[in-house]
Scaffold this motif. Structure first.
Motif, mmCIF file in Angstrom:
data_model
loop_
_atom_site.group_PDB
_atom_site.id
_atom_site.type_symbol
_atom_site.label_atom_id
_atom_site.label_comp_id
_atom_site.label_asym_id
_atom_site.label_seq_id
_atom_site.Cartn_x
_atom_site.Cartn_y
_atom_site.Cartn_z
ATOM 1 N N MET A 1 37.547 44.313 36.117
ATOM 2 C CA MET A 1 35.927 45.267 36.027
ATOM 3 C C MET A 1 35.495 45.325 35.079
ATOM 4 N N THR A 2 33.988 44.860 34.884
ATOM 5 C CA THR A 2 32.971 44.072 33.487
ATOM 6 C C THR A 2 33.335 45.615 32.482
ATOM 7 N N ALA A 5 31.324 48.873 33.396
ATOM 8 C CA ALA A 5 31.747 49.495 34.464
ATOM 9 C C ALA A 5 32.821 50.359 34.127
ATOM 10 N N THR A 159 22.774 51.431 43.382
ATOM 11 C CA THR A 159 24.087 51.238 42.894
ATOM 12 C C THR A 159 23.434 53.135 41.731
ATOM 13 N N GLN A 188 30.647 50.569 40.026
ATOM 14 C CA GLN A 188 31.396 50.027 38.891
ATOM 15 C C GLN A 188 31.230 48.626 40.272
ATOM 16 N N GLY A 190 29.458 47.059 42.444
ATOM 17 C CA GLY A 190 27.693 46.727 42.611
ATOM 18 C C GLY A 190 27.620 46.233 43.870
ATOM 19 N N HIS A 213 33.816 41.698 46.759
ATOM 20 C CA HIS A 213 34.717 41.815 45.896
ATOM 21 C C HIS A 213 36.136 41.244 45.900
ATOM 22 N N LYS A 295 31.281 38.763 38.255
ATOM 23 C CA LYS A 295 31.542 40.130 38.655
ATOM 24 C C LYS A 295 30.677 41.223 38.082
ATOM 25 N N TYR A 299 27.620 43.281 39.485
ATOM 26 C CA TYR A 299 27.452 44.973 38.893
ATOM 27 C C TYR A 299 25.998 45.245 39.392
#
Length: 351
Positions: A1-2, A5, A159, A188, A190, A213, A295, A299
């Motif tokens: 996860m970024t 996010a 989003t 989170q 996207g 994802h 990722k 997002y």
């Protein structure tokens, strides 16, 4: 996860009264937009064909294009399906809640309104905390919410809650097409969930209908078999038409080396072109720079496409992302967004 996010997830919250009101609206046959970790969904009671029909009408969605049923954590998937292979149970155990949709044989008591008339059903358990709250409140956690993305059919998926409101304008509010929009911050992930067909496992093996994802390799690591590519007999699945996820302005994918020259040519012609990119192009305007990793790119990509539309540009140039398994989901969405735009740059330069 970024990092972005993670911050969005930490900020995601919904008042218990809002959750209760949304669950009651769903039980009464109304539509509710809500956040998932992938994109915002437009939800209806999956076992109420009249309510599901409202989704199709609101979106302008073809009747034979199936929707995905969202269930609460720990839901009994045997209720929804007539056959649950061991591979499905292993994937549920490993990836749910999360962005993986499984296509399985639909149980006979489940209305075909959710499946576009097919004998299969797409089912997943989202991991967004607001989505989980809603699903646990709806019918005491035993119901299912049919929910494609909360946008007009074929458009860019939303989003954020504001994206949903922008898409449907005055159609949101009690007594309108959409009863309410639950705000859970930015999604989170996207892009939409990975869709895996397990309905024909004995004859075709697992089939990856839509990348996302969760990668094919991650799936293979759990079930010991690499998913195959779709065949002509594969079930229809949400978001797999050739033209999809498209902004109002045409989209053109370009190799990195062609961008500066193309921007200069378009500028000479007086054309208003925007750029979405991940390598530096300091002279580009308007533009959105996205992270150069899959990722972070996923997002931000839908928000970037929507932002360019708000600039009312004539053309959106997109620096073609890298290839490779980790980028499959992003490249799939951009390919569909750009479908039908072949030769658009040449046409712009000739007029």
């Amino acid at each position: 996860m970024t990092d972005a996010a993670s911050r969005a997830l930490a900020a995601a919250a919904a008042a218990p009264a809002d959750i209760a009101a949304a669950a009651a609206a769903l039980e009464a046959g109304a539509l509710v937009a809500f956040p998932t970790e992938t994109v915002y969904g437009l939800g209806a009671d999956a076992e109420n064909p009249a309510a599901v029909a409202k989704i199709y009408a609101a979106k302008g969605r073809p009747q034979d294009h199936p929707v995905i049923v969202h269930v609460a954590p720990g839901a009994d998937i045997d209720y929804w399906t007539s056959e649950v292979p061991d591979a499905a149970r292993a994937l549920v155990q490993h990836f749910w809640p999360g962005p993986l949709t499984l296509i399985l044989k639909r149980n006979t008591h489940i209305p075909d309104a959710v499946s576009g008339g097919q004998d299969t059903v797409g089912i997943r358990c989202p991991s967004h905390p607001v989505a989980m709250q809603l699903l646990q409140a709806f019918k005491g956690g035993k119901g299912g919410v049919a929910a494609p993305s909360a946008n007009k059919f074929g458009n860019v998926s939303p989003t954020t809650a504001q994206h949903v409101r922008d898409e449907f304008h005055d159609e949101v509010g009690q007594g309108n097409v959409i009863d309410s929009v639950l705000d859970g911050g930015s999604s989170q992930v996207g892009i939409e969930s990975t869709i895996l067909d397990l309905s024909r496992l004995a004859t075709h093996g697992p089939v990856l209908l839509r990348p996302g994802h969760i990668s094919a390799q991650q799936i293979a690591d759990v079930i010991g078999v690499m998913p195959r590519q779709p065949d002509q007999a594969a079930p229809r699945a949400s978001g797999t038409l050739e033209s999809h996820y498209a902004p109002k302005a045409p989209v053109a994918l370009l190799p990195t080396g062609d961008i500066e020259k193309t921007l200069a040519q378009l500028k000479l012609q007086g054309r208003c072109a925007a750029l979405i990119h991940y390598t530096p192009f300091p002279g580009a305007h308007p533009n959105v720079a996205l992270p150069a990793e899959p990722k972070g790119y996923a997002y931000g990509v839908y928000a970037a496409l929507r932002a360019m539309d708000q600039q009312q540009v004539e053309l959106i140039l997109v620096e073609a992302p890298p290839t490779g398994d980790a980028w499959l989901g992003v490249n799939d969405r951009l390919r569909r967004a750009a479908f039908g735009s072949t030769g658009i740059i040449e046409r712009f330069l000739k007029t």
